[in-house]
Design a protein around this motif. Structure first.
Motif, short mmCIF file in Angstrom:
data_model
loop_
_atom_site.label_atom_id
_atom_site.label_comp_id
_atom_site.label_asym_id
_atom_site.label_seq_id
_atom_site.Cartn_x
_atom_site.Cartn_y
_atom_site.Cartn_z
N ILE B 41 75.07 -41.77 -40.91
CA ILE B 41 73.75 -41.47 -40.35
C ILE B 41 72.98 -42.77 -40.10
N ILE B 42 72.04 -42.68 -39.20
CA ILE B 42 71.10 -43.79 -39.01
C ILE B 42 69.77 -43.34 -39.60
N VAL B 43 69.26 -44.11 -40.56
CA VAL B 43 67.99 -43.72 -41.19
C VAL B 43 66.94 -44.81 -40.93
N PRO B 44 65.69 -44.39 -40.73
CA PRO B 44 64.62 -45.39 -40.59
C PRO B 44 64.51 -46.19 -41.88
N ARG B 45 64.29 -47.48 -41.75
CA ARG B 45 64.10 -48.32 -42.94
C ARG B 45 62.88 -47.87 -43.74
N ASP B 46 61.84 -47.47 -42.99
CA ASP B 46 60.57 -47.19 -43.63
C ASP B 46 60.41 -45.69 -43.90
N CYS B 47 61.24 -45.18 -44.80
CA CYS B 47 61.14 -43.77 -45.21
C CYS B 47 61.88 -43.62 -46.53
N TYR B 48 61.78 -42.45 -47.13
CA TYR B 48 62.55 -42.16 -48.34
C TYR B 48 63.90 -41.57 -47.93
N LEU B 49 64.96 -42.10 -48.49
CA LEU B 49 66.29 -41.58 -48.15
C LEU B 49 66.43 -40.11 -48.54
N ALA B 50 65.68 -39.71 -49.60
CA ALA B 50 65.78 -38.32 -50.07
C ALA B 50 65.37 -37.32 -48.99
N ASN B 87 62.46 -43.24 -54.64
CA ASN B 87 61.01 -43.29 -54.52
C ASN B 87 60.47 -44.60 -53.94
N PHE B 88 61.33 -45.38 -53.30
CA PHE B 88 60.87 -46.56 -52.57
C PHE B 88 61.42 -46.49 -51.15
N PRO B 89 60.80 -47.19 -50.20
CA PRO B 89 61.36 -47.19 -48.85
C PRO B 89 62.81 -47.67 -48.87
N VAL B 90 63.64 -46.98 -48.14
CA VAL B 90 65.07 -47.26 -48.23
C VAL B 90 65.39 -48.69 -47.74
N VAL B 257 62.12 -61.20 -48.47
CA VAL B 257 62.52 -60.43 -47.28
C VAL B 257 61.67 -59.16 -47.26
N ILE B 258 61.02 -58.93 -46.14
CA ILE B 258 60.16 -57.75 -45.99
C ILE B 258 60.57 -57.02 -44.72
N GLN B 259 60.87 -55.75 -44.84
CA GLN B 259 61.33 -54.95 -43.70
C GLN B 259 62.52 -55.61 -43.00
N GLY B 260 63.37 -56.24 -43.79
CA GLY B 260 64.56 -56.88 -43.22
C GLY B 260 64.29 -58.23 -42.58
N VAL B 269 49.18 -63.53 -47.12
CA VAL B 269 49.59 -62.21 -47.64
C VAL B 269 48.85 -61.08 -46.93
N TRP B 270 47.56 -61.27 -46.69
CA TRP B 270 46.80 -60.19 -46.06
C TRP B 270 47.30 -59.91 -44.63
N GLU B 271 47.64 -60.98 -43.91
CA GLU B 271 48.17 -60.80 -42.55
C GLU B 271 49.53 -60.11 -42.60
N VAL B 272 50.35 -60.53 -43.58
CA VAL B 272 51.67 -59.91 -43.72
C VAL B 272 51.50 -58.42 -44.07
N TYR B 273 50.54 -58.14 -44.96
CA TYR B 273 50.30 -56.75 -45.33
C TYR B 273 49.97 -55.91 -44.10
N GLN B 274 49.08 -56.42 -43.28
CA GLN B 274 48.66 -55.64 -42.11
C GLN B 274 49.81 -55.38 -41.15
N GLN B 275 50.72 -56.35 -41.05
CA GLN B 275 51.81 -56.21 -40.08
C GLN B 275 53.02 -55.46 -40.65
N LEU B 276 53.34 -55.74 -41.93
CA LEU B 276 54.65 -55.29 -42.44
C LEU B 276 54.57 -54.30 -43.61
N SER B 277 53.37 -53.83 -43.95
CA SER B 277 53.32 -52.89 -45.08
C SER B 277 54.01 -51.59 -44.72
N SER B 278 54.42 -50.86 -45.76
CA SER B 278 55.28 -49.70 -45.55
C SER B 278 54.49 -48.41 -45.38
N PHE B 279 55.23 -47.36 -45.13
CA PHE B 279 54.63 -46.06 -44.88
C PHE B 279 53.96 -45.47 -46.12
#
Lengths: 155, 296
Positions: B41-50, B87-90, B257-260, B269-279
């Motif tokens: 399967i192809i799964v979105p990085r930013d989701c729970y695998l469950a 319970n973490f982004p896959v 490494v954030i979001q690959g 950090v704040w700029e990175v948070y705005q761009q790369l924070s998770s769901f």
């Protein structure tokens, strides 16, 4: 909110002595870094159940964090075995009131699963005054295990 | 919409989920047919695998020796024999557990091949340590996710009010946008929770470390400290002084490494948070150790 320094001071001066006075408490210990209290507590009325309670400082909330496990003694092949127990309905075992309690806390030490009492509204429940903060906090939150817990501060 | 957010949202992983042999029908586990017992399967990085458990199990159900009564309860994934939390982004789990530098990872790709992450699906009465048991299916996942947002909101704003006061339609849309992968609906609600830069209390960070032990670090991180914007390297040098030296990128033995994406330590950090924070409202940072010949 409470700072870590005040929390650790009040653990030693208030919470530990109170837990030692608590009639249900069988064992209480303080971690080497003096930041985490663990207590083993009898269930109020059910002899086969004990509770392992931990109070630590939450960096996220800057509040005390309460987590616990339920242990149950079961007889397996004539031997009494004490095991972690996840009851289907926790409210039948504990005085949950309106606290938000979830089975979602993975302990950082060995990744085992604990119930956590969520602390989002601790500040509005406990108030902001730092003096006697942990006394007020314990008088409210530890009623989950004993509705009359606050008596330890009076008797 | 911001191109980076869009690309992060669309990031995906190729996953092969194999069923543990004890769960397979006897004739299949002894079969020489190599096309049985797994699903790709192809799964979105930013989701729970469950969230993909029903999809995975349905495809494999006819090959299982157990009759499936619940697509969530009693199931968990393993990677190379180690249990995998759901319970973490896959994507964050992939980055920390594979420990591969993105730059090396891309060199593994060849014209005629793709990189596939191999996981094992297991089932049993006793869920191993480190995995939150799923007793209430997708509702439990939704509630857990919503609670992550309350935590993130509290860290950002000093109160969970912005999440608690979302309207019912907004709350529903927020979750549906995750399920249906609709960033156009997700972002406006996310923006209601995220404070203005000058009102940020702390930044919700989670640092995943797989070596030498699996652990999660949740540092306190301000956006601005002593009138200076906080850099990623500042936080990492404070939390992992043995791996990171402030302002000396060349001697570090690990990479964030954030979001690959390998993110420079000088990033704010704040700029990175705005761009790369998770769901889930957190910025998940995976630390990848560099091999000796990779440090400069």
């Amino acid at each position: 909110m409470i700072t870590k320094e005040v929390f650790e001071l009040q653990i030693r001066e208030t919470l530990l002595p109170a837990l030692r006075r608590w009639s249900l408490c069988q064992k209480v210990s303080l971690s080497d870094d003096k930041a985490v209290v663990t207590a083993v507590v009898k269930h109020l009325s059910l002899p086969y159940y004990t509770l392992e309670i931990q109070v630590e400082y939450s960096n996220i909330y800057q509040e005390p964090q309460l987590i616990f496990k339920v242990w149950k003694v079961q007889v397996e092949q004539d031997i009494e075995v004490k095991q972690v127990y996840f009851p289907p309905d926790l409210s039948r075992l504990l005085n949950l009131q309106d606290f938000v309690i979830r089975l979602d806390y993975l302990h950082n030490l060995n990744r085992d699963l604990w119930y956590s009492v969520h602390g989002c509204d601790t500040n509005s429940i406990v108030g902001s005054q730092l003096e006697h903060y942990l006394e007020r906090w314990a008088s409210i939150y530890l009623t989950i295990f004993d509705p009359e817990f606050s008596r330890v501060f009076i008797d | 919409m911001d191109e980076v957010r869009d690309r992060v949202w669309r990031g995906s992983l190729n996953v092969r989920v194999s069923v543990c042999p004890e769960l397979l029908l006897t004739e299949l586990s002894e079969s020489q047919d190599t096309n049985l017992g797994f699903v790709n399967i192809i799964v979105p990085r930013d989701c729970y695998l469950a969230l993909y458990l029903p999809n995975i199990i349905q495809k494999l159900e006819s090959q299982l020796r157990i009759s499936v009564s619940d697509y969530y309860s009693g199931w968990w994934f393993e990677i190379e024999g180690a249990r995998m939390p759901w319970n973490f982004p896959v994507g964050a789990l992939y980055d920390s557990s594979t420990g591969l530098n993105p730059s090396n990872r891309s060199s593994l790709h060849q014209e005629n091949s793709v990189h596939v992450w191999h996981l094992m699906l297991r089932h049993g009465q006793h869920i191993p340590n480190g995995v939150i048991p799923l007793k209430n299916g997708i509702d439990q996942i939704r509630e857990f996710w919503m609670h992550q947002w309350k935590q993130a909101c509290y860290i950002l704003n000093g109160s969970a009010k912005q999440v608690m006061s979302l309207s019912k339609p907004d709350t529903l849309t927020f979750w549906q946008s995750v399920i249906h992968r609709d960033l156009t609906k997700f972002e406006p609600i996310r923006q209601k929770i995220i404070p203005m830069p000058n009102a940020v209390r702390f930044i919700p960070l989670r640092i995943h470390v797989a070596l030498p032990d699996v652990r999660l670090v949740e540092p306190i991180c301000k956006a601005v400290d002593n009138e200076r914007d906080v850099e990623l390297g500042d936080v990492l040098a404070r939390e992992f002084p043995e791996w990171f030296e402030a302002n000396e990128e060349s001697s570090n033995i690990a990479k964030p490494v954030i979001q690959g994406i390998e993110v420079p330590l000088s990033a704010l950090v704040w700029e990175v948070y705005q761009q790369l924070s998770s769901f889930d409202g957190f910025l998940h940072i995976s630390l990848c150790l560099q091999a000796e010949n990779q440090t400069v």
